[in-house]
Design a protein around this motif. Structure first.
Motif, PDB file in Angstrom:
ATOM      1  N   GLU A 143       2.260  10.811   4.831  1.00 11.78           N
ATOM      2  CA  GLU A 143       3.467  10.226   4.234  1.00 11.78           C
ATOM      3  C   GLU A 143       3.774   8.858   4.830  1.00 11.78           C
ATOM      4  OE1 GLU A 143       6.683  12.999   4.542  1.00 11.78           O
ATOM      5  OE2 GLU A 143       5.674  14.480   3.282  1.00 11.78           O
ATOM      6  N   GLU A 197       2.289  -2.946  -1.028  1.00  8.93           N
ATOM      7  CA  GLU A 197       2.187  -3.212  -2.466  1.00  8.93           C
ATOM      8  C   GLU A 197       3.437  -3.924  -2.980  1.00  8.93           C
ATOM      9  OE1 GLU A 197      -0.317  -2.837  -4.644  1.00  8.93           O
ATOM     10  OE2 GLU A 197      -1.589  -2.195  -2.985  1.00  8.93           O
ATOM     11  N   ARG A 198       4.613  -3.548  -2.495  1.00 13.85           N
ATOM     12  CA  ARG A 198       5.842  -4.224  -2.899  1.00 13.85           C
ATOM     13  C   ARG A 198       5.835  -5.676  -2.436  1.00 13.85           C
ATOM     14  NH1 ARG A 198       8.558   0.749  -1.598  1.00 13.85           N
ATOM     15  NH2 ARG A 198       8.841  -0.071   0.488  1.00 13.85           N
ATOM     16  N   ILE A 214       1.586   1.766   2.669  1.00 10.62           N
ATOM     17  CA  ILE A 214       0.872   1.247   1.500  1.00 10.62           C
ATOM     18  C   ILE A 214       1.864   0.814   0.427  1.00 10.62           C
ATOM     19  CG2 ILE A 214      -0.651   1.899  -0.408  1.00 10.62           C
ATOM     20  CD1 ILE A 214      -2.197   3.613   1.646  1.00 10.62           C
ATOM     21  N   ASP A 215       2.909   1.604   0.193  1.00  8.64           N
ATOM     22  CA  ASP A 215       3.921   1.236  -0.799  1.00  8.64           C
ATOM     23  C   ASP A 215       4.618  -0.071  -0.431  1.00  8.64           C
ATOM     24  OD1 ASP A 215       3.373   3.442  -2.339  1.00  8.64           O
ATOM     25  OD2 ASP A 215       5.099   4.612  -1.626  1.00  8.64           O
ATOM     26  N   SER A 216       4.979  -0.211   0.835  1.00  8.15           N
ATOM     27  CA  SER A 216       5.670  -1.437   1.240  1.00  8.15           C
ATOM     28  C   SER A 216       4.736  -2.645   1.149  1.00  8.15           C
ATOM     29  CB  SER A 216       6.250  -1.304   2.642  1.00  8.15           C
ATOM     30  OG  SER A 216       5.222  -1.135   3.589  1.00  8.15           O
ATOM     31  N   ASN A 223       1.396   6.476   3.262  1.00  5.07           N
ATOM     32  CA  ASN A 223       1.805   6.167   1.889  1.00  5.07           C
ATOM     33  C   ASN A 223       2.973   5.187   1.866  1.00  5.07           C
ATOM     34  OD1 ASN A 223      -0.169   7.759   0.753  1.00  5.07           O
ATOM     35  ND2 ASN A 223       1.163   9.543   0.494  1.00  5.07           N
ATOM     36  N   GLU A 224       3.915   5.356   2.789  1.00  3.75           N
ATOM     37  CA  GLU A 224       5.048   4.439   2.858  1.00  3.75           C
ATOM     38  C   GLU A 224       4.591   3.030   3.232  1.00  3.75           C
ATOM     39  OE1 GLU A 224       8.257   5.861   5.273  1.00  3.75           O
ATOM     40  OE2 GLU A 224       8.254   7.815   4.269  1.00  3.75           O
TER      41      GLU A 224
END
Length: 172
Positions: free
Chosen positions: A26, A36-37, A32-34, A29-30
């Motif tokens: 998790e 990507e943002r 990677i998400d940040s 994933n966080e």
């Protein structure tokens, strides 16, 4: 009984390790998400800058193109831009509808802000002007450009060169 204790300890350990791996996943994933943002924000900003830097690319009307070019010429003498705006408004009166005049002038001035040289709009709009304007309208475009360049006294070298380029481009 010892066997049961070992089994419970092994199951507890497996559950704890499963929970730890889940938390690591998790967290990954966080991250990677940040990332990507941030990448998306960078791309949007880059595209926004490109769109702001190339407002001339959106112009398809020869009259609006001419107004943008006139402001590029006027920008060579920054102290006389307001006087040049009055000349542009007066000479474009019969060409641009009165209700659209102010909007076209504001857009033309805005579009010219990021142009480095008055020759840039000539290169960009030459084909449009040649295709749409007849010889009399081309002469009128050159005359208005000469009037705009004459505002505030003698023309600058950049304005002279731009006017020569305009004449060569449209009259040959």
């Amino acid at each position: 009984m010892a066997f049961l204790g070992i089994l419970v300890a092994a199951l507890s350990g497996a559950v704890i390790w499963y929970w730890r791996f889940k938390m690591v996943r998790e967290a990954g994933n966080e991250i990677i998400d940040s990332v990507e943002r941030m990448r998306g924000a960078y791309r949007r900003g880059k595209r926004r800058k490109q769109a702001e830097a190339a407002p001339l690319a959106s112009i398809a009307d020869p009259a609006i193109a001419a107004v943008a070019f006139f402001f590029c010429l006027a920008k060579e003498k920054p102290m006389y831009v307001d006087a040049a705006r009055d000349v542009i408004r007066g000479r474009m009166k019969g060409i641009i509808r009165p209700g659209d005049m102010e909007e076209v002038l504001v857009f033309g001035e805005w579009a010219s802000k990021n142009v480095n040289s008055p020759e840039d709009p000539i290169r960009r709009f030459r084909d449009l002007w040649i295709k749409v304007l007849d010889m009399q309208e081309r002469r009128q475009l050159i005359n208005i450009a000469e009037e705009v360049a004459a505002v505030g006294g003698e023309r600058t070298k950049e304005q002279d060169y731009a006017l020569q380029t305009l004449r060569r481009s449209l009259m040959n």
